[in-house]
Design a protein around this motif. Structure first.
Motif, short mmCIF file in Angstrom:
data_model
loop_
_atom_site.label_atom_id
_atom_site.label_comp_id
_atom_site.label_asym_id
_atom_site.label_seq_id
_atom_site.Cartn_x
_atom_site.Cartn_y
_atom_site.Cartn_z
N ALA A 20 45.82 15.63 36.91
CA ALA A 20 46.90 16.57 36.68
C ALA A 20 46.47 17.97 37.09
O ALA A 20 47.23 18.72 37.71
N LEU A 21 45.26 18.31 36.75
CA LEU A 21 44.73 19.62 37.09
C LEU A 21 44.64 19.76 38.61
O LEU A 21 44.97 20.80 39.18
N TYR A 22 44.23 18.68 39.26
CA TYR A 22 44.12 18.65 40.72
C TYR A 22 45.47 18.98 41.35
O TYR A 22 45.57 19.81 42.24
N GLN A 23 46.52 18.32 40.86
CA GLN A 23 47.87 18.58 41.38
C GLN A 23 48.21 20.05 41.23
O GLN A 23 48.74 20.69 42.14
N ASP A 44 48.16 23.29 27.62
CA ASP A 44 47.94 21.89 27.28
C ASP A 44 46.59 21.37 27.74
O ASP A 44 45.91 22.00 28.53
N HIS A 45 46.29 20.20 27.28
CA HIS A 45 45.16 19.46 27.82
C HIS A 45 45.62 18.81 29.11
O HIS A 45 46.70 18.25 29.17
N VAL A 48 37.21 19.46 42.08
CA VAL A 48 37.74 19.61 40.73
C VAL A 48 36.83 18.88 39.74
O VAL A 48 36.47 19.43 38.70
N TYR A 49 36.46 17.66 40.08
CA TYR A 49 35.55 16.91 39.21
C TYR A 49 34.26 17.68 38.97
O TYR A 49 33.79 17.81 37.85
N ARG A 50 33.69 18.18 40.07
CA ARG A 50 32.39 18.85 39.95
C ARG A 50 32.51 20.13 39.14
O ARG A 50 31.64 20.44 38.32
N THR A 51 33.60 20.87 39.35
CA THR A 51 33.79 22.11 38.61
C THR A 51 33.96 21.82 37.11
O THR A 51 33.35 22.47 36.27
N LEU A 52 34.78 20.83 36.81
CA LEU A 52 35.00 20.48 35.42
C LEU A 52 33.69 20.05 34.76
O LEU A 52 33.43 20.36 33.60
N SER A 60 41.14 5.34 28.43
CA SER A 60 39.95 5.55 29.23
C SER A 60 40.07 6.80 30.07
O SER A 60 39.42 6.93 31.09
N CYS A 61 40.93 7.72 29.68
CA CYS A 61 41.04 8.92 30.49
C CYS A 61 40.66 10.16 29.71
O CYS A 61 40.92 10.28 28.54
N ARG A 62 40.00 11.04 30.43
CA ARG A 62 39.54 12.27 29.82
C ARG A 62 40.49 13.39 30.17
O ARG A 62 41.05 13.42 31.25
N SER A 63 40.66 14.33 29.29
CA SER A 63 41.40 15.51 29.66
C SER A 63 40.69 16.73 29.11
O SER A 63 39.85 16.63 28.23
N TYR A 64 41.05 17.88 29.66
CA TYR A 64 40.31 19.10 29.36
C TYR A 64 41.24 20.24 29.00
O TYR A 64 42.36 20.32 29.44
N THR A 65 40.73 21.16 28.24
CA THR A 65 41.43 22.41 28.01
C THR A 65 40.38 23.49 27.79
O THR A 65 39.22 23.20 27.55
N ILE A 66 40.83 24.74 27.90
CA ILE A 66 39.94 25.87 27.65
C ILE A 66 39.36 25.76 26.24
O ILE A 66 40.08 25.44 25.30
#
Lengths: 143, 143
Positions: A41-44, A35-36, A58-62, A79-85
């Motif tokens: 969420a990724l931090y958790q 998922d995105h 986590v922020y810096r790595t992303l 206003s929220c960003r999400s990420y995926t591979i």
DNA sequence: GTAGGTGCAAATCGTTTGCAGTACA
DNA sequence: TGTACTGCAAACGATTTGCACCTAC
């Protein structure tokens, strides 16, 4: 087909970034999720097997991964960003407004339009953002 | 062709909203600008002839106007929203990454794609977001 | 050994909310 | 007159930054 964990770490090295355990953990977490994920969420998730990691890391790595285009960013409505591979090639998103499910789809529906806009406006077009918002089948039933 | 100030105030009234001086000021400011403005930029502008207005009121007014689709929201790349008077009908944006210029264009390039996605995913599609990012002629020359 | 990376705390930014006073209809 | 609106201040969540310590190369 999505980028493997190996390719990502290799690309990081190639660009002169150090490969710390924290970075491995973030990459592992994002690579193992279909998922995105939002940053939080990724931090958790990362904290589960790396409790000492900081949210800042986590922020810096992303940030690095996004800059190298190894992950793809999604601006889901609010206003929220999400990420995926990142998947190779360009793709777009179909987002469920209720549950947040994201479906990727790809295609080159916009190349013709892009060319026309270039001609008519003189813009040099670098990219585009195409997202559909709707409700998935499950959420429709849930009403 | 964009909505006139009159039509906007009329629509507000029709929906049961009161017409306060503050709201008039916000509408006047947004209607008199050809550009997309962020909430904060709009706040600065409104304060010029209405110094007592609060930022909160600007937020609330924009929220109402956006809900009534009298203004249109733009998610320009980053995490900031900006607004401009709605043009009738659906339209999309072409944004200059350097100077922020925004060109509107309209068309129904996506209806076919939307129908296909509905069929294939079972989603009930409510809307979409299509934005092109590039560099305008002036900024290309400036390099 | 050293430049780059980390983690904490505090700062910042955009936005929202509680509440008491105010004004439009 | 009464309800909706305003403005302040404070809360809020997401993100960034300053700084001292640490570690991969």
């Amino acid at each position: 087909m999505r980028l493997s964990e190996k390719k990502i770490t290799a690309s990081l090295k190639r660009h002169g970034y150090k490969l710390t355990p924290q970075r491995r953990a973030v990459i592992g977490a994002i690579a193992s999720s279909p998922d995105h994920l939002t940053t939080t969420a990724l931090y958790q998730k990362v904290r589960q097997d790396h409790p000492a990691i900081g949210l800042v890391t986590v922020y810096r790595t992303l940030d690095i991964l996004a800059r190298l285009e190894l992950i793809c960013e999604l601006h889901a409505g609010g206003s929220c960003r999400s990420y995926t591979i990142a998947a190779p090639g360009h793709h777009h998103h179909l987002i469920c407004a209720d549950c947040g499910e994201v479906i990727d789809f790809s295609g080159h529906y916009l190349t013709e339009l892009e060319a026309r806009l270039c001609r008519e406006t003189g813009f040099e077009i670098e990219g585009h953002l195409l997202e559909f918002i709707g409700r998935c089948q499950d959420c429709q039933r849930a009403t």
